[in-house]
Design an enzyme around this catalytic site. Structure first.
Site, PDB file in Angstrom:
ATOM      1  N   CYS A 113       0.816  -1.233   0.000  1.00 12.58           N
ATOM      2  CA  CYS A 113       0.000   0.000   0.000  1.00 12.58           C
ATOM      3  C   CYS A 113       0.842   1.271   0.000  1.00 12.58           C
ATOM      4  O   CYS A 113       0.326   2.355  -0.281  1.00 12.58           O
ATOM      5  CB  CYS A 113      -0.959   0.000   1.182  1.00 12.58           C
ATOM      6  SG  CYS A 113      -2.068  -1.402   1.174  1.00 12.58           S
ATOM      7  N   HIS A 251      -3.388   7.467   2.696  1.00 11.27           N
ATOM      8  CA  HIS A 251      -3.769   6.132   2.209  1.00 11.27           C
ATOM      9  C   HIS A 251      -5.147   5.809   2.777  1.00 11.27           C
ATOM     10  O   HIS A 251      -5.423   6.070   3.948  1.00 11.27           O
ATOM     11  CB  HIS A 251      -2.727   5.117   2.678  1.00 11.27           C
ATOM     12  CG  HIS A 251      -3.122   3.699   2.397  1.00 11.27           C
ATOM     13  ND1 HIS A 251      -3.628   3.296   1.176  1.00 11.27           N
ATOM     14  CD2 HIS A 251      -3.103   2.587   3.184  1.00 11.27           C
ATOM     15  CE1 HIS A 251      -3.887   2.001   1.230  1.00 11.27           C
ATOM     16  NE2 HIS A 251      -3.585   1.551   2.426  1.00 11.27           N
ATOM     17  N   ASN A 281      -9.997  -0.039   0.133  1.00 14.10           N
ATOM     18  CA  ASN A 281      -8.535   0.020   0.158  1.00 14.10           C
ATOM     19  C   ASN A 281      -7.993  -0.504  -1.173  1.00 14.10           C
ATOM     20  O   ASN A 281      -8.007  -1.710  -1.413  1.00 14.10           O
ATOM     21  CB  ASN A 281      -8.011  -0.814   1.333  1.00 14.10           C
ATOM     22  CG  ASN A 281      -6.500  -0.735   1.472  1.00 14.10           C
ATOM     23  OD1 ASN A 281      -5.802  -0.281   0.557  1.00 14.10           O
ATOM     24  ND2 ASN A 281      -5.988  -1.178   2.605  1.00 14.10           N
TER      25      ASN A 281
END
Ligand code: UT7
Length: 324
Positions: A113, A251, A281
């Protein structure tokens, strides 16, 4: 010499899966997902859509917004953990698809990520050292392909999408600083088995799952602490006070992690770009997707000070302070 974000772009697959859809697939509820994560819906790639398929329109939009042409791109840094092939890398595939002039470097970066921040940091160095005069930085993923749809603890979180930026040389500082970190001692907290080199009978029992495996509440704690530290580090590097930040572009893993970082920065949520409710996500795509959303709806304006941050498997984490 500095580098500056000249344009942004994003693309999401058409298919939307809502929390209600997931309620019908597994033992979960819309209320639990909203309350614990902030997610309401997410985009999932069609069977024929790959990571590079999602990246191409995002890249074209960033190139158009930057006022350049594909043939001007002389470097591609592509962040993904879900590549189309073992090789060639997604950057090379994208170079050919876009019709960029062959010859410049094109490569992928894998930092889960945090991948987009890693890619941005690398591309920034290419532009600042004059190796490149027009770099394309992409974060794109098809995490639905490594999701175990029978595991309610991860299936509700992850999704697909792509975001991109074009970096160009500038006289005034654009990317002020980048800060990258990793701590392999946490490797078992969030990982996806199924690596090519371990695809042998010797690893058959542990590699069989080939899906995201996560101890969510442990990741949560380490993420909040690490992100709190790295945003301080980014501000200290430019001797800026947290009051100087116009927009936090985080994020998009969990609204509660985003709120914790905003609290740490004493930033009201009105100054945070939040897309987690619509995107879930999307791993390396999440920061450039959020950035593009803020730019295109007019909240982020030229000259604004942005703080980008991310945390992911590895574990890896990072931040970038950007004068847009
Ligand atoms: O992007 C990379 C970095 N990743 C992250 O940052 C993710 C970080 N972690 C998180 O976002 C959160 O930890 C989760 C959203 C994954 C989980 O939330 P949590 O509040 O930490 O829940 P938990 O894992 O501690 O589980 C609490 C309860 C458990 O039930 P019991 O044992 O208390 O009875 C779980 O079984 O919630 C249960 N649960 C669910 N219930 C309904 C777990 N998943 C679900 C679900 N629906 N989908």
């Amino acid at each position: 010499m500095y580098s500056q974000i000249a344009g942004t772009g994003a693309h999401l697959p058409e298919k939307i899966v809502t929390n209600g859809d997931l309620e019908r697939m597994m033992d979960t509820t819309d209320a639990w997902i909203r309350d614990r994560t902030g997610i309401e819906r997410r985009h999932i790639a069609a069977d024929h859509e790959t990571t590079v398929d999602l990246a191409e329109p995002a890249a074209r939009r960033a190139i158009e917004a930057a006022g350049v042409r594909p043939e001007d791109i002389d470097c591609i840094v592509f962040a993904t953990s879900t590549p189309d092939y073992v090789f060639p890398n997604c950057g090379v595939l994208l170079q050919q698809r876009l019709g960029c002039r062959p010859g410049g470097p094109a490569f992928s970066v894998e930092a889960a990520c945090s991948g987009f921040l890693y890619a941005l940091a690398v591309a920034d160095k290419f532009v600042r050292t004059s190796d490149s005069s027009c770099a394309l930085v992409v974060g794109a993923e098809t995490f639905s392909r490594i999701t175990d749809w029978s595991d309610r603890s991860t299936a509700i979180l992850f999704a697909d999408g792509a975001g991109a930026v074009v970096l160009r040389p500038a006289e005034r500082p654009g990317i002020l600083s980048t800060h990258l970190h990793a701590d392999g001692s946490y490797k078992d907290m969030l990982y996806c088995p199924g690596g090519v080199s371990r695809d042998t009978p010797a690893f058959a029992s542990e590699e069989r799952r080939k899906a995201i495996t996560m101890t969510g509440n442990e990741v949560f704690k380490v993420a909040v602490t690490s992100l709190g530290k790295v945003v301080d580090e980014a501000l200290a590097a430019s001797r800026l006070d947290r009051s100087a930040i116009d927009w936090l572009v985080p994020h998009q893993a969990n609204i509660r992690i985003i709120q914790a970082t905003a609290r740490k920065l004493d930033l009201p949520m009105e100054r945070v770009i939040v897309t987690v409710q619509d995107h879930g996500n999307t791993s390396a795509a999440s920061v450039p997707l959020a950035l593009d959303a803020g730019v295109r709806d007019g909240r982020i304006k030229r000259g604004d000070l942005l703080l980008l941050e991310a945390f992911g498997g590895g574990v890896t984490w990072g931040a970038a302070l950007v004068r847009y």
